[in-house]
Design a protein around this motif. Structure first.
Motif, PDB file in Angstrom:
ATOM      1  N   LEU A 165      22.105   1.075  30.756  1.00  0.00           N
ATOM      2  CA  LEU A 165      20.820   1.744  30.532  1.00  0.00           C
ATOM      3  C   LEU A 165      19.868   0.812  29.799  1.00  0.00           C
ATOM      4  O   LEU A 165      20.205   0.260  28.744  1.00  0.00           O
ATOM      5  N   CYS A 166      18.681   0.604  30.380  1.00  0.00           N
ATOM      6  CA  CYS A 166      17.625  -0.190  29.734  1.00  0.00           C
ATOM      7  C   CYS A 166      16.696   0.747  28.971  1.00  0.00           C
ATOM      8  O   CYS A 166      16.191   1.730  29.536  1.00  0.00           O
ATOM      9  N   THR A 167      16.518   0.464  27.709  1.00  0.00           N
ATOM     10  CA  THR A 167      15.616   1.263  26.865  1.00  0.00           C
ATOM     11  C   THR A 167      14.440   0.413  26.407  1.00  0.00           C
ATOM     12  O   THR A 167      14.540  -0.824  26.321  1.00  0.00           O
ATOM     13  N   ASP A 168      13.350   1.099  26.127  1.00  0.00           N
ATOM     14  CA  ASP A 168      12.118   0.400  25.734  1.00  0.00           C
ATOM     15  C   ASP A 168      12.253  -0.200  24.344  1.00  0.00           C
ATOM     16  O   ASP A 168      12.827   0.410  23.438  1.00  0.00           O
ATOM     17  N   VAL A 169      11.694  -1.393  24.127  1.00  0.00           N
ATOM     18  CA  VAL A 169      11.602  -2.034  22.813  1.00  0.00           C
ATOM     19  C   VAL A 169      10.254  -1.668  22.212  1.00  0.00           C
ATOM     20  O   VAL A 169       9.204  -2.023  22.766  1.00  0.00           O
ATOM     21  N   ASN A 170      10.272  -0.924  21.078  1.00  0.00           N
ATOM     22  CA  ASN A 170       9.021  -0.521  20.424  1.00  0.00           C
ATOM     23  C   ASN A 170       8.582  -1.631  19.479  1.00  0.00           C
ATOM     24  O   ASN A 170       9.017  -1.703  18.333  1.00  0.00           O
ATOM     25  N   GLU A 171       7.728  -2.508  19.967  1.00  0.00           N
ATOM     26  CA  GLU A 171       7.285  -3.634  19.151  1.00  0.00           C
ATOM     27  C   GLU A 171       6.453  -3.177  17.954  1.00  0.00           C
ATOM     28  O   GLU A 171       6.366  -3.867  16.941  1.00  0.00           O
ATOM     29  N   CYS A 172       5.839  -1.989  18.065  1.00  0.00           N
ATOM     30  CA  CYS A 172       4.934  -1.525  16.991  1.00  0.00           C
ATOM     31  C   CYS A 172       5.692  -1.017  15.777  1.00  0.00           C
ATOM     32  O   CYS A 172       5.125  -0.900  14.692  1.00  0.00           O
ATOM     33  N   THR A 173       6.975  -0.656  15.952  1.00  0.00           N
ATOM     34  CA  THR A 173       7.754  -0.131  14.836  1.00  0.00           C
ATOM     35  C   THR A 173       8.948  -1.004  14.527  1.00  0.00           C
ATOM     36  O   THR A 173       9.911  -0.552  13.926  1.00  0.00           O
ATOM     37  N   SER A 174       8.878  -2.251  14.968  1.00  0.00           N
ATOM     38  CA  SER A 174      10.024  -3.137  14.766  1.00  0.00           C
ATOM     39  C   SER A 174      10.066  -3.744  13.377  1.00  0.00           C
ATOM     40  O   SER A 174      10.977  -4.503  13.057  1.00  0.00           O
ATOM     41  N   GLY A 175       9.064  -3.423  12.540  1.00  0.00           N
ATOM     42  CA  GLY A 175       9.031  -3.966  11.190  1.00  0.00           C
ATOM     43  C   GLY A 175       8.044  -5.092  11.037  1.00  0.00           C
ATOM     44  O   GLY A 175       7.614  -5.403   9.932  1.00  0.00           O
ATOM     45  N   GLN A 176       7.664  -5.719  12.114  1.00  0.00           N
ATOM     46  CA  GLN A 176       6.661  -6.778  12.104  1.00  0.00           C
ATOM     47  C   GLN A 176       5.567  -6.386  13.084  1.00  0.00           C
ATOM     48  O   GLN A 176       5.764  -6.397  14.297  1.00  0.00           O
ATOM     49  N   ASN A 177       4.399  -5.996  12.514  1.00  0.00           N
ATOM     50  CA  ASN A 177       3.290  -5.550  13.350  1.00  0.00           C
ATOM     51  C   ASN A 177       2.751  -6.751  14.124  1.00  0.00           C
ATOM     52  O   ASN A 177       2.208  -7.685  13.537  1.00  0.00           O
ATOM     53  N   PRO A 178       2.897  -6.751  15.437  1.00  0.00           N
ATOM     54  CA  PRO A 178       2.449  -7.922  16.211  1.00  0.00           C
ATOM     55  C   PRO A 178       0.941  -7.988  16.357  1.00  0.00           C
ATOM     56  O   PRO A 178       0.420  -9.005  16.823  1.00  0.00           O
ATOM     57  N   CYS A 179       0.229  -6.917  15.992  1.00  0.00           N
ATOM     58  CA  CYS A 179      -1.219  -6.877  16.169  1.00  0.00           C
ATOM     59  C   CYS A 179      -1.928  -7.285  14.881  1.00  0.00           C
ATOM     60  O   CYS A 179      -1.371  -7.233  13.780  1.00  0.00           O
ATOM     61  N   HIS A 180      -3.185  -7.639  15.024  1.00  0.00           N
ATOM     62  CA  HIS A 180      -4.030  -7.959  13.869  1.00  0.00           C
ATOM     63  C   HIS A 180      -4.216  -6.708  13.013  1.00  0.00           C
ATOM     64  O   HIS A 180      -4.173  -5.569  13.525  1.00  0.00           O
ATOM     65  N   ASN A 181      -4.413  -6.902  11.683  1.00  0.00           N
ATOM     66  CA  ASN A 181      -4.504  -5.741  10.799  1.00  0.00           C
ATOM     67  C   ASN A 181      -5.767  -4.923  11.015  1.00  0.00           C
ATOM     68  O   ASN A 181      -5.934  -3.867  10.412  1.00  0.00           O
ATOM     69  N   SER A 182      -6.658  -5.379  11.843  1.00  0.00           N
ATOM     70  CA  SER A 182      -7.858  -4.597  12.146  1.00  0.00           C
ATOM     71  C   SER A 182      -7.670  -3.731  13.383  1.00  0.00           C
ATOM     72  O   SER A 182      -8.610  -3.066  13.800  1.00  0.00           O
ATOM     73  N   THR A 183      -6.475  -3.743  13.978  1.00  0.00           N
ATOM     74  CA  THR A 183      -6.220  -2.992  15.209  1.00  0.00           C
ATOM     75  C   THR A 183      -5.026  -2.070  15.021  1.00  0.00           C
ATOM     76  O   THR A 183      -4.270  -2.179  14.065  1.00  0.00           O
ATOM     77  N   ASP A 184      -4.881  -1.153  15.986  1.00  0.00           N
ATOM     78  CA  ASP A 184      -3.710  -0.276  16.054  1.00  0.00           C
ATOM     79  C   ASP A 184      -2.803  -0.763  17.175  1.00  0.00           C
ATOM     80  O   ASP A 184      -3.270  -1.107  18.275  1.00  0.00           O
ATOM     81  N   CYS A 185      -1.529  -0.798  16.919  1.00  0.00           N
ATOM     82  CA  CYS A 185      -0.547  -1.199  17.915  1.00  0.00           C
ATOM     83  C   CYS A 185      -0.153   0.026  18.731  1.00  0.00           C
ATOM     84  O   CYS A 185       0.292   1.040  18.178  1.00  0.00           O
ATOM     85  N   LEU A 186      -0.295  -0.075  20.083  1.00  0.00           N
ATOM     86  CA  LEU A 186       0.056   1.020  20.987  1.00  0.00           C
ATOM     87  C   LEU A 186       1.215   0.565  21.874  1.00  0.00           C
ATOM     88  O   LEU A 186       1.066  -0.346  22.708  1.00  0.00           O
ATOM     89  N   ASN A 187       2.351   1.185  21.705  1.00  0.00           N
ATOM     90  CA  ASN A 187       3.528   0.810  22.491  1.00  0.00           C
ATOM     91  C   ASN A 187       3.459   1.441  23.877  1.00  0.00           C
ATOM     92  O   ASN A 187       3.018   2.573  24.061  1.00  0.00           O
ATOM     93  N   ASN A 188       3.909   0.671  24.887  1.00  0.00           N
ATOM     94  CA  ASN A 188       4.093   1.214  26.232  1.00  0.00           C
ATOM     95  C   ASN A 188       5.404   0.670  26.794  1.00  0.00           C
ATOM     96  O   ASN A 188       6.027  -0.203  26.194  1.00  0.00           O
ATOM     97  N   ILE A 189       5.779   1.198  27.921  1.00  0.00           N
ATOM     98  CA  ILE A 189       7.077   0.814  28.464  1.00  0.00           C
ATOM     99  C   ILE A 189       7.036  -0.647  28.883  1.00  0.00           C
ATOM    100  O   ILE A 189       6.232  -1.043  29.722  1.00  0.00           O
TER     101      ILE A 189
END
Length: 828
Positions: A165-189
C-alpha cells in the motif's frame, strides 16, 4: 355494395363521437388545472402544483403560492442521506445525481457512473498485468523473478503496516515546513503547494502556488477601496486590517472597536449623578453645572469641558458651605462617590481629546496631567509638580485594546476638605509590628494629610489587582516624624455603602527625601501622604492617670461637702471654691468614664462627651479666673466688700463657657470627637476654642499670682519686720505653691506639651493635674483652721461621751488660737 358501405359509414360516425367526447373531457380537465405552475413542476389542480422529482420549493414538494419556484435538490449536500461509498464522489445534476469513482479507481464493471452505495465497486487500477490489484493506491508493480515489488511514485511512500500500500507523504506536517514563512503549505496526493495566506499576495515576479512562492502583506487600507466605515480609521495589520473609532467617537451598541465591521458614533458626556440620600445645596449647585456641561458637550471641545469641570469642582470645594456641616459618614460617603464619578468623567473626556498629552493648572492649584498614546512598550513615566508615576505599558492598556491608552493624574489640595477627620485602617501585621517596636499595646492611629489628594486613572479599569506594581513619588510639606509618628502612603478605600477611610493594604512606603515620598502599590485609587500618629498606650501613665483621677474625685467630693456644710467659711470665696470643685468633679468623672472612643467611629455618644468635657473644663477655668479676681480684691485692694455678687460669679463662671461652647458647636459641630478620643479635633484649628480661653485665663492668673506674691512679701515685712528670713521664705513658698494650683497655673505644662512623646512633661502634667482635687482639698480644707475646727466638732459628735469634755476644751483652745493667728493663714 350499399350494405357494407353503410355499415362502414356508421362505424366512422361512432368513432368521431367518442373522440369528441374525449376531447371535451380533456378540455374540462385542462381548465381545472393551474396554468401558473413554474418550470420543473406539474399541475395538481387549479390551486396546487407539484415539483418534479429531484426538485423542491421552499414550502415543500407541493405548493400553492405563485411566488414559489422549484429548485434543484442537491443530493450531494452535507445534510443529504445519499452515500456513494468510499473511493467515490457524488456529482449533482439538475434534478438528479450520480456517483463516480475517485481518481485512481474504477468500477469493476468498467462503467463510469453508478447511483448508490450498493453499486459501488470502485477498485484500484491494476498496475500489474499479471497480478492485478497487488500494489494499491497508485503503487507501481514491478515483476521480478520469483516475486514482485511495489514502488510508490514521488510524494508517496509504502505503508509500514502493508508493503503493498502506497500512502501519501504529508510534507506540510513532517516537522520541516518546506514553504516560505509568508505562505501556507497545502498538501496534495504526491506533493504539496505553497500558497499565500489570506491578506497576503505574491511578491512581484513570484507566482502563487509553486514550491518557491514568496508572499508579502496586502495593505488593504491603501488599496483605494473603502474597507472601513466612514466613522472609523483603517489600520493595516499583518495579513488583515482593523477599523478603529476616530477620536471623540465610540463603538455603537452591538459593535466592538478595532474590528473590520466596526461602526462608531460620537461620544457623549458620561452620566454623573449626586450620591443618594445626601442633601447639600453646594452639591446641588455643582451637579446643575455638570448637567450644563452634559448638555453643551462636543467631543471637539473636550479639553475646554475638562477645564470647566475642574474649575467647578474647585469652586464647590473652596466654599463648601453646608458640606462641612454634614456628618462625617455622609461627607466621606460623598467623597467616595465623588472620586469615582470624577475619575470616570475625566477618563471619558481624555479619550475624546485630539492631542497626545495635556497639562492644566487651575487657579486653585489643582493640577491635571494626561498622556494619551496609541502604542507603547516597556515602562512609561509621567507626572507633574505634585506627583510622578512609573508603570508598565501593559498595565495601562489592560486586556482589551479598544482605543488610545489614557494615563492621568489629578492632584487637588481642596479635596482635603471632603476627606478631613477620616480614620486610618492599619493591617493586622502592622499593628503587631508596632506592638513589638514600642513594647506596649497599640490603640489606634490618627492621620494628618500632608500632600494633595492624587486621583490616578488609566484606560484599564480593572485596577484592583495589577499584574505589576506602580511606583509613585508624591510631593508634600517637609516634616520630620516624631518617635511615634510615621510618613505613610495611603489610599482612599470605600466602606461599601456607608462611608470611607484611609488604608495602606497593597501599598509600600519606600522612602522620603526632600519633601517627596516614594511609594509602590499593586492597585490604583486616590492616594495621599499621611503623617500617622500612633497611639501606643503608656501603661504606667495610664495607671497614674486613673489612680490620680479617682483620688482627685474623692477629694473634690469632700471639698464640695465641706463648702456646703461648713457655715463659718461661707462667703463669696467659698462660692468660687465650691463651683470650681463641682466643675472639676463633673469634668474629671466624664473624662475617666468616657474619654476613650472604643468604636473608632465618631458617633453621638463621643460628640456628647467631647461637648461636656469642653464645657466643664472651660467652666473650671472660668472659676479659676474668678479665684484670681477674688484674690486680687482680697490681697491687692484689701477691701473684701468690693468683690462680685454670687449671681455675677455664676454668670461669669457658667455663662462665658456656655457662650464659647455654643459658638464653637454652631460654627463646627464636626469638631467634637476624634477617632481615638472623645475630645476636640485639632483640624482647622478647632482646638483653640479651648486653648485660647485657657491661655488667656492662665496669663491673667499669672499676673495675679506675681502681684499676690509681691504684695504678700510687703505685708509680711510690715506685720512682723523681725520675722526670721527662713520662716518668711517658707510661708511665702507655701502660699505661692498653693496659689499655683488654685489659679490653674499647672496647666502651663500642658500648653508647652507640643510633643506628646516628651515623657518628662507628660508625667509632670499628668501628676499635677490629676491630683488637682487633692491639692484643693489640702489647701482649702486641711490647711484652713475653721474647717479643721468644724471637722473636730463633727468628730466629737460621734466620739464617746467620756471624751466630750476634753474635745470641747480643745475646740475652745483651737478657736482662740485661730483668732490669734488669723493673719498668717495660708488658706488665703
Amino acid at each position: 355494395m350499399g350494405g357494407p358501405r353503410r355499415r362502414s359509414f356508421l362505424l366512422l360516425l361512432q368513432v368521431l363521437g367518442v373522440s369528441l367526447i374525449l376531447l371535451e373531457v380533456g378540455s374540462q380537465k385542462t381548465s381545472d388545472c393551474a396554468r401558473w405552475c413554474p418550470p420543473k413542476s406539474t399541475c395538481v389542480n387549479a390551486t396546487t402544483c407539484r415539483c418534479s422529482p429531484g426538485f423542491i420549493s421552499s414550502s415543500g414538494e407541493m405548493f400553492t403560492s405563485r411566488l414559489e419556484s422549484c429548485d434543484d435538490i442537491n443530493e450531494c449536500g452535507p445534510s443529504s442521506a445519499v452515500s456513494c461509498g468510499k473511493f467515490a464522489d457524488c456529482q449533482n445534476t439538475e434534478g438528479s445525481f450520480y456517483c463516480t469513482c475517485i481518481q485512481g479507481y474504477e468500477l469493476a464493471s468498467q462503467a463510469r457512473t453508478f447511483r448508490n452505495e450498493s453499486e459501488n465497486t470502485c477498485q484500484d487500477v491494476d498496475e500489474c498485468q499479471l497480478k492485478p490489484r497487488i500494489c494499491k493506491s497508485r503503487g507501481i508493480c514491478t515483476n521480478t523473478q520469483g516475486s514482485y515489488t511495489c514502488e510508490c511514485p514521488p510524494g508517496l511512500e509504502l505503508s509500514l503496516g502493508d508493503p503493498n500500500l502506497c500512502t501519501d507523504v504529508n510534507e506540510c506536517t513532517s516537522g520541516q515546513n518546506p514553504c516560505h514563512n509568508s505562505t501556507d503549505c497545502l498538501n496534495n496526493i504526491g506533493g504539496y503547494e505553497c500558497r499565500c495566506r489570506p491578506g497576503w499576495k505574491p511578491v512581484p515576479g513570484s507566482p502563487n502556488g509553486p514550491k518557491d512562492t514568496v508572499c508579502e502583506d496586502v495593505d488593504e487600507c491603501s488599496s483605494g477601496q473603502p474597507m472601513c466605515h466612514e466613522s472609523t480609521i483603517c489600520i493595516n495589520t499583518v495579513g488583515s486590517y482593523k477599523c478603529r473609532c476616530r477620536r471623540g467617537w465610540e463603538p455603537k451598541p452591538g459593535f466592538q472597536n478595532r474590528q473590520p465591521n466596526t461602526t462608531c458614533e460620537e461620544m457623549s458626556f458620561p452620566t454623573w449623578t449626586p450620591p443618594p440620600g445626601i442633601k447639600s445645596q453646594s452639591m446641588s449647585h455643582f451637579f446643575e453645572r455638570v448637567q450644563e456641561l452634559h448638555r453643551d458637550f462636543k467631543p471637539a471641545l473636550a479639553q475646554d469641558t475638562m477645564q470647566d469641570l475642574i474649575k467647578s469642582v474647585d469652586e464647590m470645594l473652596e466654599a463648601p458651605r453646608d458640606l462641612e456641616t454634614l456628618p462625617l459618614p455622609e461627607r466621606h460617603l460623598m467623597a467616595t462617590h465623588f472620586l469615582l464619578g470624577y475619575e470616570a468623567v475625566l477618563r471619558t473626556l481624555a479619550k475624546a481629546m485630539p492631542g497626545a498629552s495635556f497639562t492644566y493648572l487651575s487657579p486653585s492649584n489643582t493640577e491635571l496631567s494626561l498622556m494619551i498614546q496609541e502604542r507603547g512598550d516597556g515602562n512609561i513615566t509621567m507626572g507633574q509638580s505634585h506627583a510622578r508615576m512609573l508603570l508598565d505599558w501593559a498595565v495601562a492598556t489592560g486586556a482589551r485594546d479598544s482605543g488610545p491608552t489614557v494615563m492621568g493624574i489629578l492632584s487637588s489640595c481642596n479635596m482635603q476638605k471632603l476627606l478631613a477627620n477620616a480614620s486610618l485602617e492599619l493591617e493586622p501585621e502592622k499593628k503587631v509590628e508596632l506592638n513589638k517596636i514600642h513594647q506596649s499595646p497599640f490603640r489606634g492611629a490618627e492621620p494628618r494629610l500632608l500632600s494633595a489628594v492624587n486621583l490616578v486613572f488609566l484606560s484599564n479599569t480593572n485596577t484592583e489587582k495589577l499584574d505589576s506594581p506602580v511606583t509613585f513619588a508624591f510631593s508634600h510639606l517637609p516634616e520630620t516624624p516624631g518617635p511615634r509618628q510615621e510618613l505613610i502612603c495611603a489610599f482612599w478605600k470605600s466602606d461599601g455603602n456607608s462611608s470611607g477611610h484611609w488604608a495602606m493594604t497593597g501599598c509600600q512606603t519606600l522612602g522620603t527625601r526632600n519633601g517627596s515620598t516614594t511609594c509602590r502599590c499593586n492597585h490604583l485609587s486616590s492616594f495621599a501622604i499621611l503623617m500617622a500618629h500612633y497611639d501606643i498606650e503608656d501603661q504606667k501613665l495610664a495607671l497614674i492617670t486613673k489612680l490620680g483621677l479617682v483620688l482627685s474625685l474623692v477629694c473634690l467630693l469632700l471639698c464640695i461637702l465641706t463648702f456646703l456644710l461648713v457655715r463659718p467659711i461661707q462667703g463669696s470665696r467659698t462660692t468660687v471654691h465650691l463651683h470650681l470643685c463641682i466643675c472639676l468633679f463633673v469634668g474629671s468623672a466624664i473624662f475617666l468614664a468616657g474619654i476613650e472612643n472604643e468604636g473608632g467611629q465618631v458617633g453621638l455618644r463621643c460628640r456628647l462627651v467631647a461637648v461636656l468635657l469642653h464645657y466643664f473644663f472651660l467652666a473650671a477655668f472660668c472659676w479659676m479666673s474668678l479665684e484670681g479676681v477674688e484674690l486680687y480684691f482680697l490681697v491687692v485692694r484689701v477691701f473684701q466688700g468690693q468683690g462680685l455678687s454670687k449671681w455675677q460669679l455664676c454668670l461669669i463662671g457658667y455663662g462665658v463657657s456656655l457662650l464659647i461652647v455654643g459658638i464653637s458647636a454652631a460654627v463646627n459641630s464636626e469638631g467634637y470627637g476624634r477617632t481615638l478620643y472623645c475630645w476636640l479635633n485639632p483640624a482647622r484649628g478647632f482646638l483653640w476654642s479651648f486653648l485660647g480661653p485657657v491661655t488667656f485665663i492662665v496669663l491673667c492668673n499669672a499676673v495675679v499670682f506675681v502681684t499676690t506674691v509681691w504684695k504678700l512679701t510687703q505685708k509680711f515685712s510690715e506685720i512682723n519686720p523681725d520675722m526670721k528670713k527662713l520662716k518668711k521664705a517658707r510661708v511665702l513658698t507655701i502660699t505661692a505653691v498653693a496659689q499655683l494650683f488654685v489659679l490653674g497655673s499647672t496647666w502651663v505644662f500642658g500648653l508647652f506639651l507640643f510633643n506628646p512623646q516628651s515623657w518628662l512633661l507628660s508625667y509632670t502634667f499628668t501628676v499635677l493635674n490629676c491630683l488637682q482635687g487633692l491639692f484643693l482639698f489640702v489647701l482649702h480644707c486641711l490647711l484652713n483652721k475653721k474647717v479643721r475646727e468644724e471637722y473636730r466638732r463633727w468628730a466629737g459628735r460621734v466620739t464617746a461621751n467620756r471624751y466630750s469634755e476634753f474635745t470641747t476644751s480643745t475646740s475652745g483652745t483651737s478657736h482662740n488660737q485661730t483668732q490669734a493667728h488669723r493673719p498668717s493663714e495660708s488658706g488665703m
